[in-house]
Design an enzyme around this catalytic site. Structure first.
Site, short mmCIF file in Angstrom:
data_model
loop_
_atom_site.label_atom_id
_atom_site.label_comp_id
_atom_site.label_asym_id
_atom_site.label_seq_id
_atom_site.Cartn_x
_atom_site.Cartn_y
_atom_site.Cartn_z
N TYR A 1 4.52 1.05 -2.62
CA TYR A 1 3.77 -0.21 -2.73
C TYR A 1 4.63 -1.35 -2.19
O TYR A 1 5.81 -1.48 -2.55
CB TYR A 1 3.42 -0.47 -4.20
CG TYR A 1 2.69 -1.77 -4.42
CD1 TYR A 1 1.31 -1.85 -4.24
CD2 TYR A 1 3.38 -2.93 -4.79
CE1 TYR A 1 0.63 -3.04 -4.42
CE2 TYR A 1 2.70 -4.12 -4.98
CZ TYR A 1 1.33 -4.17 -4.80
OH TYR A 1 0.66 -5.36 -4.97
N GLU B 1 -0.84 -7.31 1.22
CA GLU B 1 -0.52 -6.11 0.44
C GLU B 1 -0.67 -4.85 1.28
O GLU B 1 -1.67 -4.69 1.98
CB GLU B 1 -1.44 -6.04 -0.77
CG GLU B 1 -1.16 -4.89 -1.70
CD GLU B 1 -2.22 -4.77 -2.79
OE1 GLU B 1 -1.93 -5.12 -3.94
OE2 GLU B 1 -3.35 -4.34 -2.48
#
Ligand code: GDP
Ligand code: MN
Length: 394
Positions: A109, A197
């Site tokens: 992530y 993101e």
């Protein structure tokens, strides 16, 4: 403003983030052709909606032939996808992205968001990326490593090394990962993002580092300097009333309460919503008509508020600073007549020429109540809405 995954990948690729090859599609035939064109053994058909959580909702599917791509595309197009980010109503899939499949070794992530506490963008990284990142953020927030991005110097080499370590990357893979971080930080600042993101950022079995998913949100106030981003706007994904409002220069956000609010100035609009809530009501919207609101804007604002079927009463709270209160009163009266207002209306005016404004309201033939303080106005509209709903239920 939000954009689709495939668009976010185009933007990130410009900044040097490696992404898999892919082709956007709007029909099953295109999806089949895309599979052939990619020439891969495995491809992924991905629903393009302005929401995440698609994987778990069946919006991301692996396919192994052009025919399979066609079948999967047929099943997805026109389907309403309900994910944990869409709300119960879900979103209709109108576009797909067919992408070359990747051999995933690890899912990481990586993201940048504005952090209010450190007054700067912050890069976040977690070694356990993928579809359960929300759970990780709640259960083990310490597993998400954070580095503040200096507003002028940007992200520094020692920070990149710390992030790479947090992602458990080493050697050549770490070098590739740090390059992605650098590119993501640059893209975030250069493109005036509010969120950038990559989840998952993957390490492939052959050691490549790739953005398998991408999500960019942009600060709407900065869009005037990003025509390329504005071109990505997908009105199908936005609230109809919000689009209508933006045409008239009104800042409107739909909410799920029953008291429509018309206010000038964002701060006053926020305060009005708070006081409505405090008095036991629920705002149906945020609406800032702007400092120089004129009759047309007030009329359009009324129309937009009343288009929401949940609205059972309207509170107008306007401070006559740039605009004088009598002009506003005239606008409210004309607008209420034009839209044949059928729900209770409470108006609170304050500022220049307030006496003339209040007199105009009281003497008009429009059914409305006036109030001299915000407290009083909120109490009145909440009471009127309650009374009307009791009448309605008997
Ligand atoms: P989201 O659920 O909306 O965030 O959609 P993502 O693009 O993140 O995809 C969800 C999941 O699908 C990823 O975490 C991967 O596990 C899986 N996935 C996506 N692309 C591929 C691929 O090319 N190969 C494989 N094996 N899995 C993939
Ligand atoms: Mn994802």
């Amino acid at each position: 403003m939000k954009i689709h995954e495939y668009q976010s990948k185009q933007v990130l690729a410009r900044f040097g983030v490696p992404v898999p090859d892919g082709i956007p599609c709007t029909s099953a035939d295109q999806a089949a052709a895309a599979f052939t064109k990619l020439g891969a053994q495995v491809a992924v058909v991905k629903a393009q909606i302005h929401a995440g959580g698609r994987g778990k909702a069946g919006g991301v599917k692996l396919v192994r032939s052009a025919e399979e791509a066609r079948t999967v595309a047929k099943g997805l197009l026109g389907k309403t996808l309900v994910t944990h980010q869409t709300g119960p109503a879900g979103r209709v899939v109108k576009q797909l992205y067919v992408e070359r499949g990747s051999d995933i070794a690890r899912e990481l992530y990586l993201a940048v968001a504005v952090d209010r506490v450190s007054l700067a963008p912050v890069m976040m990284a977690a070694a356990e990326g993928g579809m359960d990142i929300e759970e990780l953020a709640v259960k083990r927030p310490s597993a998400i490593h954070k580095e503040r991005i200096h507003p002028i110097k940007g992200i520094l080499p020692y920070q990149l090394r710390r992030l790479a370590k947090a992602l458990e990357l080493s050697g050549e893979t770490a070098r590739r990962g740090m390059k992605v971080m650098q590119s993501l930080a640059q893209a975030f600042v250069a493109m005036d993002c509010s969120i950038a993101e990559i989840n998952p950022l993957i390490v492939t079995k052959s050691g490549d580092v790739l953005a398998l998913d991408a999500k960019l949100n942009f600060d709407s106030n900065a869009l005037y300097r990003h025509e390329d981003v504005l071109a990505f706007r997908d009105l199908d994904e936005e609230d109809e009333e919000e689009i209508e409002a933006s045409k008239f220069g009104l800042n409107y956000i739909a909410l799920d309460g029953e008291i429509g609010c018309m206010v000038n100035g964002a701060g006053l609009a926020m305060a009005t919503m708070d006081v409505i809530q405090l008095k036991g009501g629920r705002p149906a919207n945020f609406l800032d008509v702007g400092g120089g609101a004129n009759k047309e804007q007030v009329t359009n604002a009324f129309k937009i508020i009343l288009a929401d079927k949940n609205v059972k009463g309207v509170l107008v709270n306007i401070f006559g600073g740039i605009m004088k209160c009598d002009t506003i009163a005239e606008g409210v009266i004309a607008a209420a007549r034009e839209v044949h207002l059928a729900v209770p209306l409470v108006v609170r005016l304050e500022g220049t020429n307030v006496e003339i404004g209040r007199r105009l309201l009281q003497e008009s033939d429009v059914r409305l109540e006036t109030a001299s303080s915000l407290d009083e106005a909120a109490e009145k509209v909440v009471a009127l809405v309650e009374k009307a709903s009791k009448k309605g239920s008997h």
